[in-house]
Motif scaffolding. Structure first.
Motif, PDB file in Angstrom:
ATOM      1  N   ALA A   8       8.816   0.653  -7.124  1.00 15.98           N
ATOM      2  CA  ALA A   8       9.877   0.238  -6.754  1.00 15.98           C
ATOM      3  C   ALA A   8      10.141  -1.458  -5.836  1.00 15.98           C
ATOM      4  CB  ALA A   8      10.404   1.090  -5.950  1.00 15.98           C
ATOM      5  N   LEU A   9       8.654  -0.421  -5.162  1.00 14.41           N
ATOM      6  CA  LEU A   9       8.357  -2.437  -4.427  1.00 14.41           C
ATOM      7  C   LEU A   9       7.898  -3.633  -5.050  1.00 14.41           C
ATOM      8  CD1 LEU A   9       6.036  -0.959  -1.442  1.00 14.41           C
ATOM      9  CD2 LEU A   9       8.018  -1.803  -1.486  1.00 14.41           C
ATOM     10  N   GLU A  18       5.134  18.166   4.658  1.00 15.25           N
ATOM     11  CA  GLU A  18       6.221  18.485   3.057  1.00 15.25           C
ATOM     12  C   GLU A  18       6.883  19.648   3.305  1.00 15.25           C
ATOM     13  OE1 GLU A  18       3.207  18.677   3.401  1.00 15.25           O
ATOM     14  OE2 GLU A  18       2.307  19.448   1.745  1.00 15.25           O
ATOM     15  N   GLY A  71       4.546  -1.344   3.994  1.00 18.97           N
ATOM     16  CA  GLY A  71       2.114   0.224   4.257  1.00 18.97           C
ATOM     17  C   GLY A  71       3.584   1.391   3.862  1.00 18.97           C
ATOM     18  N   LEU A  72       3.277   2.334   2.945  1.00 12.84           N
ATOM     19  CA  LEU A  72       4.367   3.209   3.319  1.00 12.84           C
ATOM     20  C   LEU A  72       3.062   5.115   3.081  1.00 12.84           C
ATOM     21  CD1 LEU A  72       7.201   4.402   2.699  1.00 12.84           C
ATOM     22  CD2 LEU A  72       6.587   4.865   0.219  1.00 12.84           C
ATOM     23  N   CYS A  73       3.376   5.616   3.885  1.00 13.78           N
ATOM     24  CA  CYS A  73       2.524   6.667   4.212  1.00 13.78           C
ATOM     25  C   CYS A  73       3.250   7.411   3.447  1.00 13.78           C
ATOM     26  CB  CYS A  73       1.270   6.752   4.864  1.00 13.78           C
ATOM     27  SG  CYS A  73       0.631   8.242   5.024  1.00 13.78           S
ATOM     28  N   SER A  74       2.720   8.742   2.596  1.00 11.03           N
ATOM     29  CA  SER A  74       3.552  10.061   2.984  1.00 11.03           C
ATOM     30  C   SER A  74       2.654  11.229   2.738  1.00 11.03           C
ATOM     31  CB  SER A  74       4.800  10.502   1.495  1.00 11.03           C
ATOM     32  OG  SER A  74       5.515   9.120   1.237  1.00 11.03           O
ATOM     33  N   VAL A  75       3.586  12.705   2.984  1.00  9.62           N
ATOM     34  CA  VAL A  75       2.048  13.356   2.733  1.00  9.62           C
ATOM     35  C   VAL A  75       2.558  15.457   1.844  1.00  9.62           C
ATOM     36  CG1 VAL A  75       1.374  15.766   4.348  1.00  9.62           C
ATOM     37  CG2 VAL A  75       1.912  13.605   5.298  1.00  9.62           C
ATOM     38  N   GLY A  76       1.381  15.695   0.940  1.00  7.24           N
ATOM     39  CA  GLY A  76       1.786  16.258   0.128  1.00  7.24           C
ATOM     40  C   GLY A  76       1.486  15.857  -0.842  1.00  7.24           C
ATOM     41  N   ALA A  77       1.598  16.718  -2.342  1.00  9.21           N
ATOM     42  CA  ALA A  77       1.641  16.728  -3.453  1.00  9.21           C
ATOM     43  C   ALA A  77       2.141  16.068  -4.392  1.00  9.21           C
ATOM     44  CB  ALA A  77       0.686  18.175  -3.981  1.00  9.21           C
ATOM     45  N   SER A 127       5.280   8.894   7.475  1.00 14.06           N
ATOM     46  CA  SER A 127       4.023   9.258   8.020  1.00 14.06           C
ATOM     47  C   SER A 127       3.879   8.026   8.230  1.00 14.06           C
ATOM     48  CB  SER A 127       2.789  10.637   7.362  1.00 14.06           C
ATOM     49  OG  SER A 127       2.770  10.412   8.703  1.00 14.06           O
ATOM     50  N   ASN A 128       3.913   7.046   9.068  1.00 16.64           N
ATOM     51  CA  ASN A 128       3.438   5.367   9.374  1.00 16.64           C
ATOM     52  C   ASN A 128       3.208   5.486  10.647  1.00 16.64           C
ATOM     53  OD1 ASN A 128       4.320   4.601   5.907  1.00 16.64           O
ATOM     54  ND2 ASN A 128       4.457   2.898   6.998  1.00 16.64           N
ATOM     55  N   PRO A 169       6.386  11.402  -4.029  1.00 13.53           N
ATOM     56  CA  PRO A 169       6.838   9.789  -5.329  1.00 13.53           C
ATOM     57  C   PRO A 169       6.099   9.104  -5.117  1.00 13.53           C
ATOM     58  CG  PRO A 169       8.840  10.290  -3.530  1.00 13.53           C
ATOM     59  CD  PRO A 169       8.470  10.897  -3.275  1.00 13.53           C
ATOM     60  N   ASN A 228       8.538  12.741   2.631  1.00 15.52           N
ATOM     61  CA  ASN A 228       8.304  12.824   4.645  1.00 15.52           C
ATOM     62  C   ASN A 228       7.608  11.138   4.484  1.00 15.52           C
ATOM     63  OD1 ASN A 228       5.301  13.147   4.144  1.00 15.52           O
ATOM     64  ND2 ASN A 228       5.959  14.894   2.843  1.00 15.52           N
ATOM     65  N   VAL A 259      -2.925  13.783   0.238  1.00 16.10           N
ATOM     66  CA  VAL A 259      -1.908  15.999  -0.096  1.00 16.10           C
ATOM     67  C   VAL A 259      -2.286  16.280   1.304  1.00 16.10           C
ATOM     68  CG1 VAL A 259      -2.421  17.276  -1.738  1.00 16.10           C
ATOM     69  CG2 VAL A 259      -2.763  15.010  -1.869  1.00 16.10           C
ATOM     70  N   LEU A 278       1.037  -1.253  -0.052  1.00 15.90           N
ATOM     71  CA  LEU A 278       0.090   0.415   0.346  1.00 15.90           C
ATOM     72  C   LEU A 278       0.881   1.113   0.118  1.00 15.90           C
ATOM     73  CD1 LEU A 278      -2.674  -1.640   3.138  1.00 15.90           C
ATOM     74  CD2 LEU A 278      -2.925  -0.383   0.531  1.00 15.90           C
ATOM     75  N   GLU A 316       7.318   4.552  -5.674  1.00 16.63           N
ATOM     76  CA  GLU A 316       7.825   3.960  -4.784  1.00 16.63           C
ATOM     77  C   GLU A 316       7.091   2.712  -4.742  1.00 16.63           C
ATOM     78  OE1 GLU A 316      10.440   3.721  -2.359  1.00 16.63           O
ATOM     79  OE2 GLU A 316      11.093   6.395  -2.969  1.00 16.63           O
ATOM     80  N   ASN A 368       1.822  -5.006   7.809  1.00 18.53           N
ATOM     81  CA  ASN A 368       0.572  -4.642   8.009  1.00 18.53           C
ATOM     82  C   ASN A 368      -0.447  -5.493   9.331  1.00 18.53           C
ATOM     83  OD1 ASN A 368      -0.168  -2.109   7.825  1.00 18.53           O
ATOM     84  ND2 ASN A 368       0.728  -2.419   5.799  1.00 18.53           N
TER      85      ASN A 368
END
Lengths: 164, 408
Positions: free
Chosen positions: A97-98, B128, A81-87, B148-149, A90, B146, A34, A29, A94, B241
């Motif tokens: 890459a997984l 970000e 799982g990978l969670c990033s913030v922002g618009a 956030s996990n 990448p 960034n 955003v 995941l 990612e 998970n």
């Protein structure tokens, strides 16, 4: 459940049948929140000044990654799982890459943006409620687009396209 | 597995931090050696909104942008310690990965209350933006991410940094974890009744919750062939998970066990080769029991020496994985096993090699670092001391790594 998680669940739901083709621990995941969880943050924190008080239920969703938790529970996904913030996270890089590294055979790549009315007023930004999800397969034909439940496909898909 | 051999993963070239133990890595090292808890009373977190005012507060000035203050302080020390090495790396080959759960949530509290809040503090509400500004400040013009996990963020950020190096996208990556103490977060854990009013007691029979903490913690990851001999390296990782519950871990620890298995496979290690495990160890009833179950499912009755450090500086959330990995790197570098601060009576049935006090550990080579988080996320990271270590077999039984002279 907060709106961001609800939108993510709706955007991913059409993939449910395809997800059954993969072992639970081989599905990844990759989530882009955003606006992080700021709308839920604002809703939670507004409770400290009201008679009802702070909500423990809302507090759980003040983590952007709660979207991963809800999706993994709904679809019994136990992969990474990978969670990033922002618009500009990448997400596609990612996800790919997984798959390339062999860490996953399929990846749900989703972008979610929620800016509630109170947050919009607080940050002086336009309101938004958007979710878009893609299913990427390791040996699949390429990107599959799923947009049956998108609230505003153009904006988010443009973001994703820009990163391909 | 299609990945490169462990030799291709990243090296931990330097680090810096600010947490409840103090403003430098040396303060953490001293606290580890002394097994000292730095949890203390912070009057601003008094009832009725908060379950306790015993927290792990870092020595910092009041600010509208504590996330920036903590992260920049940690990065300054980390980068300063390897400045000569970093000067040889082009800025475009230097990346930054930020790990945070709440970024500068202080700004939301201030804006909501109509209190003064600078434009930059407001800007750093968004992870970000905080990551981009830190990258600019510290000259990282390569990839910026960034993560956030939840409470696994720090380990995931380290893995992302290692992957950027492994893929050839960067030669060095600044990995920085940060979260600050706030009314927002402490009240949240209070509403969940997740805080131990007396201060957390990981793995203790009487444990009843966590202690909130704050930190900035930074690690400079380097391409292994650029790192000096003997540098501690990342040798494997795994993530999973639970797919079970939003706030409670799966009781059987199957998800965490899956992450550990993946890490061992990637590092090409057998369970018996792990010398020490630094657990997530929040001090909540369910987390610590779940971790024990996961470890038993991998190691059987031969669980290596293990412990947890949140009784020292609290649960630092997005910084936890980075901060606790620094502690593990210190242990590998100086060949000792940390204790478990504030542990009094170990829970019945938990692994017997639970370290209550620190002790020397010549031969320490492989350390397993674990974190888990809300939403059922699990992370496992393996670190290796690649320098010369005393062969364990030639050491006296009493000092051999993984075989404590006494249980605690």
């Amino acid at each position: 459940m907060d709106l961001a998680s609800q939108l993510a669940l709706l955007a991913v739901e059409p993939m449910a049948a395809q997800l059954g083709n993969f072992a639970a621990d081989r599905i990844g995941l990759v989530i882009g929140a955003v606006a992080g969880s700021l709308s839920t943050d604002a809703a939670y924190w507004s409770g400290h000044a009201t008679a009802g008080g702070l909500s423990p239920t809302l507090f759980i969703y003040t983590l952007p990654s709660s979207i991963i938790g809800e999706l993994s529970i709904r679809h019994k996904i136990t992969g990474p799982g990978l969670c990033s913030v922002g618009a500009n996270a990448p997400l596609l890089d990612e996800s790919a890459a997984l798959l390339r590294s062999g860490e996953a055979d399929a990846v749900i790549c989703a972008n979610i943006q929620v800016i509630s009315t109170p947050l919009a007023a607080l940050l002086q930004q336009p309101e938004a409620a958007v979710a878009h999800a893609l299913l990427l397969e390791r040996h699949g034909p390429g990107l599959r687009e799923w947009h049956q439940n998108d609230r505003d496909i153009k904006q988010v898909f443009a973001t994703l396209r820009a990163q391909i | 597995m299609r990945e490169a051999t462990p030799a291709a993963y990243a090296a931990l070239a330097g680090w810096g931090l600010i947490c409840a133990t103090g403003k430098t890595a040396a303060t953490l090292h001293a606290a580890l050696q002394a097994n000292r808890s730095a949890l203390a009373v912070a009057p601003r977190f008094s009832a009725p909104l908060f379950q306790t005012n015993i927290v792990g507060a870092a020595p910092r000035e009041e600010s509208d942008d504590p996330a920036w203050e903590l992260a920049a302080t940690a990065l300054q020390e980390a980068v300063g310690g390897v400045a000569r090495l970093l000067r040889t790396i082009p800025a475009a080959r230097l990346g930054l990965v930020l790990s945070t759960t709440k970024a500068n949530i202080e700004a939301l509290e201030r804006i909501s209350a109509g209190r003064p809040c600078s434009a930059s503090a407001r800007h750093h509400l968004r992870a970000e933006a905080l990551a981009a500004d830190l990258a600019a400040e510290f000259g990282a013009r390569g990839p910026v991410q960034n993560i956030s996990n939840a409470c696994v963020s720090g380990l995931v950020a380290l893995v992302q940094g290692a992957k950027l190096i492994q893929r050839g996208t960067a030669d060095a990556v600044l990995v920085v974890g940060v979260d600050h103490l706030s009314a927002f977060v402490v009240s949240g854990f209070s509403t969940l009744k997740a805080i131990d009013p007396r201060g957390c007691r990981p793995f203790d029979r009487h444990r009843c919750g966590l202690s909130p903490g704050e930190a900035g913690a930074a690690i400079v990851l380097l391409r292994p062939d650029l790192a000096p001999a003997g540098t501690v390296r990342i040798s494997g990782w795994g993530a999973s998970n639970d797919a079970n519950h939003m706030t409670g871990p799966a009781r059987d620890g199957a998800g965490l066990a899956q992450a550990i298995r993946l890490a061992l496979t990637r590092a090409q290690l057998a369970p018996a080769q792990v010398d020490y495990i630094n657990a997530h160890g929040t001090g909540t009833a369910y987390n610590d029991a779940m971790e024990s179950a996961a470890l038993r499912s991998i190691f059987g009755t031969e669980v290596p020496a293990m412990g947890g450090l949140k009784g020292m500086f609290g649960h630092t959330l997005g910084a936890a994985g980075v901060l606790e990995t620094i502690a593990c790197a210190m242990a590998l570098q100086d060949q000792f096993l940390p204790g478990t601060p504030r542990l009094e009576q170990a829970e019945t049935g938990f692994p017997s090699r639970l370290m209550k006090q620190p002790r020397p550990a010549p031969g320490l080579k492989h350390v397993l670092k674990l974190n888990t988080g809300f939403g059922g996320m699990n992370g496992a990271l393996l670190l290796e001391q690649t320098g010369k270590v005393a062969p364990a077999a030639s050491l006296p039984e009493a000092t051999r790594c993984g075989r404590p002279a006494s249980a605690f």
